[in-house]
Design a protein around this motif. Sequence first.
Motif, PDB file in Angstrom:
ATOM      1  N   VAL A   1       0.825  -1.205   0.000  1.00  0.00           N
ATOM      2  CA  VAL A   1       0.000   0.000   0.000  1.00  0.00           C
ATOM      3  C   VAL A   1       0.866   1.265   0.000  1.00  0.00           C
ATOM      4  O   VAL A   1       0.546   2.239  -0.656  1.00  0.00           O
ATOM      5  CB  VAL A   1      -0.952   0.000   1.226  1.00  0.00           C
ATOM      6  CG1 VAL A   1      -1.785   1.264   1.276  1.00  0.00           C
ATOM      7  CG2 VAL A   1      -1.841  -1.242   1.207  1.00  0.00           C
ATOM      8  N   PHE A   2       1.980   1.237   0.744  1.00  0.00           N
ATOM      9  CA  PHE A   2       2.868   2.394   0.877  1.00  0.00           C
ATOM     10  C   PHE A   2       4.234   2.097   0.269  1.00  0.00           C
ATOM     11  O   PHE A   2       4.762   1.007   0.424  1.00  0.00           O
ATOM     12  CB  PHE A   2       3.089   2.725   2.361  1.00  0.00           C
ATOM     13  CG  PHE A   2       1.838   3.060   3.112  1.00  0.00           C
ATOM     14  CD1 PHE A   2       1.338   4.355   3.124  1.00  0.00           C
ATOM     15  CD2 PHE A   2       1.168   2.087   3.831  1.00  0.00           C
ATOM     16  CE1 PHE A   2       0.198   4.660   3.835  1.00  0.00           C
ATOM     17  CE2 PHE A   2       0.023   2.392   4.550  1.00  0.00           C
ATOM     18  CZ  PHE A   2      -0.463   3.682   4.547  1.00  0.00           C
ATOM     19  N   THR A   3       4.810   3.093  -0.398  1.00  0.00           N
ATOM     20  CA  THR A   3       6.186   2.980  -0.894  1.00  0.00           C
ATOM     21  C   THR A   3       6.871   4.342  -0.738  1.00  0.00           C
ATOM     22  O   THR A   3       6.217   5.375  -0.723  1.00  0.00           O
ATOM     23  CB  THR A   3       6.235   2.582  -2.388  1.00  0.00           C
ATOM     24  OG1 THR A   3       5.511   3.544  -3.150  1.00  0.00           O
ATOM     25  CG2 THR A   3       5.680   1.202  -2.624  1.00  0.00           C
ATOM     26  N   LEU A   4       8.187   4.288  -0.622  1.00  0.00           N
ATOM     27  CA  LEU A   4       8.976   5.514  -0.586  1.00  0.00           C
ATOM     28  C   LEU A   4       9.710   5.652  -1.911  1.00  0.00           C
ATOM     29  O   LEU A   4      10.306   4.701  -2.401  1.00  0.00           O
ATOM     30  CB  LEU A   4      10.014   5.466   0.538  1.00  0.00           C
ATOM     31  CG  LEU A   4       9.605   5.969   1.903  1.00  0.00           C
ATOM     32  CD1 LEU A   4      10.809   5.934   2.849  1.00  0.00           C
ATOM     33  CD2 LEU A   4       9.020   7.352   1.873  1.00  0.00           C
TER      34      LEU A   4
ATOM     35  N   PHE B   1       1.276   6.264  -1.946  1.00  0.00           N
ATOM     36  CA  PHE B   1       0.355   5.310  -1.344  1.00  0.00           C
ATOM     37  C   PHE B   1      -0.870   5.159  -2.217  1.00  0.00           C
ATOM     38  O   PHE B   1      -1.167   6.009  -3.055  1.00  0.00           O
ATOM     39  CB  PHE B   1      -0.043   5.760   0.067  1.00  0.00           C
ATOM     40  CG  PHE B   1      -0.881   7.013   0.098  1.00  0.00           C
ATOM     41  CD1 PHE B   1      -2.253   6.933   0.211  1.00  0.00           C
ATOM     42  CD2 PHE B   1      -0.288   8.260   0.006  1.00  0.00           C
ATOM     43  CE1 PHE B   1      -3.021   8.082   0.235  1.00  0.00           C
ATOM     44  CE2 PHE B   1      -1.042   9.415   0.035  1.00  0.00           C
ATOM     45  CZ  PHE B   1      -2.423   9.330   0.153  1.00  0.00           C
ATOM     46  N   SER B   2      -1.560   4.073  -2.013  1.00  0.00           N
ATOM     47  CA  SER B   2      -2.805   3.818  -2.712  1.00  0.00           C
ATOM     48  C   SER B   2      -3.950   4.157  -1.759  1.00  0.00           C
ATOM     49  O   SER B   2      -4.091   3.510  -0.725  1.00  0.00           O
ATOM     50  CB  SER B   2      -2.875   2.343  -3.121  1.00  0.00           C
ATOM     51  OG  SER B   2      -4.128   2.065  -3.677  1.00  0.00           O
ATOM     52  N   PRO B   3      -4.765   5.179  -2.050  1.00  0.00           N
ATOM     53  CA  PRO B   3      -5.804   5.578  -1.113  1.00  0.00           C
ATOM     54  C   PRO B   3      -6.875   4.507  -0.895  1.00  0.00           C
ATOM     55  O   PRO B   3      -7.462   4.435   0.174  1.00  0.00           O
ATOM     56  CB  PRO B   3      -6.401   6.835  -1.728  1.00  0.00           C
ATOM     57  CG  PRO B   3      -5.950   6.867  -3.130  1.00  0.00           C
ATOM     58  CD  PRO B   3      -4.724   6.018  -3.229  1.00  0.00           C
TER      59      PRO B   3
ATOM     60  N   GLU C   1      -9.587  -5.253   1.143  1.00  0.00           N
ATOM     61  CA  GLU C   1      -9.967  -5.663   2.504  1.00  0.00           C
ATOM     62  C   GLU C   1      -8.959  -6.645   3.097  1.00  0.00           C
ATOM     63  O   GLU C   1      -8.723  -6.649   4.304  1.00  0.00           O
ATOM     64  CB  GLU C   1     -11.364  -6.296   2.474  1.00  0.00           C
ATOM     65  CG  GLU C   1     -11.869  -6.761   3.809  1.00  0.00           C
ATOM     66  CD  GLU C   1     -12.134  -5.637   4.807  1.00  0.00           C
ATOM     67  OE1 GLU C   1     -12.033  -5.906   6.018  1.00  0.00           O
ATOM     68  OE2 GLU C   1     -12.437  -4.519   4.389  1.00  0.00           O
ATOM     69  N   ALA C   2      -8.314  -7.438   2.270  1.00  0.00           N
ATOM     70  CA  ALA C   2      -7.317  -8.401   2.753  1.00  0.00           C
ATOM     71  C   ALA C   2      -6.117  -7.700   3.384  1.00  0.00           C
ATOM     72  O   ALA C   2      -5.398  -8.300   4.183  1.00  0.00           O
ATOM     73  CB  ALA C   2      -6.855  -9.296   1.606  1.00  0.00           C
ATOM     74  N   ARG C   3      -5.901  -6.445   3.073  1.00  0.00           N
ATOM     75  CA  ARG C   3      -4.772  -5.683   3.604  1.00  0.00           C
ATOM     76  C   ARG C   3      -5.164  -4.814   4.813  1.00  0.00           C
ATOM     77  O   ARG C   3      -4.359  -4.070   5.332  1.00  0.00           O
ATOM     78  CB  ARG C   3      -4.207  -4.771   2.531  1.00  0.00           C
ATOM     79  CG  ARG C   3      -3.884  -5.504   1.253  1.00  0.00           C
ATOM     80  CD  ARG C   3      -2.476  -5.266   0.828  1.00  0.00           C
ATOM     81  NE  ARG C   3      -2.149  -5.871  -0.440  1.00  0.00           N
ATOM     82  CZ  ARG C   3      -1.956  -7.160  -0.649  1.00  0.00           C
ATOM     83  NH1 ARG C   3      -2.119  -8.010   0.329  1.00  0.00           N
ATOM     84  NH2 ARG C   3      -1.623  -7.624  -1.831  1.00  0.00           N
ATOM     85  N   ARG C   4      -6.393  -4.941   5.238  1.00  0.00           N
ATOM     86  CA  ARG C   4      -6.915  -4.084   6.303  1.00  0.00           C
ATOM     87  C   ARG C   4      -6.071  -4.129   7.583  1.00  0.00           C
ATOM     88  O   ARG C   4      -5.731  -3.094   8.147  1.00  0.00           O
ATOM     89  CB  ARG C   4      -8.359  -4.456   6.613  1.00  0.00           C
ATOM     90  CG  ARG C   4      -9.004  -3.555   7.625  1.00  0.00           C
ATOM     91  CD  ARG C   4     -10.446  -3.965   7.836  1.00  0.00           C
ATOM     92  NE  ARG C   4     -11.117  -2.996   8.658  1.00  0.00           N
ATOM     93  CZ  ARG C   4     -12.353  -2.603   8.500  1.00  0.00           C
ATOM     94  NH1 ARG C   4     -13.079  -3.096   7.519  1.00  0.00           N
ATOM     95  NH2 ARG C   4     -12.896  -1.730   9.308  1.00  0.00           N
ATOM     96  N   GLU C   5      -5.723  -5.317   8.040  1.00  0.00           N
ATOM     97  CA  GLU C   5      -4.943  -5.436   9.278  1.00  0.00           C
ATOM     98  C   GLU C   5      -3.577  -4.783   9.128  1.00  0.00           C
ATOM     99  O   GLU C   5      -3.117  -4.065  10.019  1.00  0.00           O
ATOM    100  CB  GLU C   5      -4.793  -6.891   9.686  1.00  0.00           C
ATOM    101  CG  GLU C   5      -4.118  -7.065  11.032  1.00  0.00           C
ATOM    102  CD  GLU C   5      -4.063  -8.510  11.486  1.00  0.00           C
ATOM    103  OE1 GLU C   5      -3.155  -8.811  12.274  1.00  0.00           O
ATOM    104  OE2 GLU C   5      -4.893  -9.323  11.060  1.00  0.00           O
TER     105      GLU C   5
END
Length: 75
Positions: A23-26, A34-36, A40-44
């Motif tokens: 979801v996040f990258t530098l 980031f992907s706004p 749902e599988a990435r929620r945690e």
Amino acid sequence: MRLVVDLNRCEGFAQCVFLAPDVFTLHGEEALMFSPLFDEARREQVEQAVAACPVQAILVDYSDEPTQGVEPGVG
């Protein structure tokens, strides 16, 4: 559910990148991408990344999710 990141507040500590790399990258040393919207599988992972941000620059907006156990008010 979607992410809201205050890029003015972000200081590039990259805790979010370590906890939710899908979801996040530098880019470079401090440019956060980031992907706004995220699966749902990435929620945690995303919730852990939000909690780990030392400057609290990341929020998860749940406004599009239905509320549970709340009945509309009358009157």
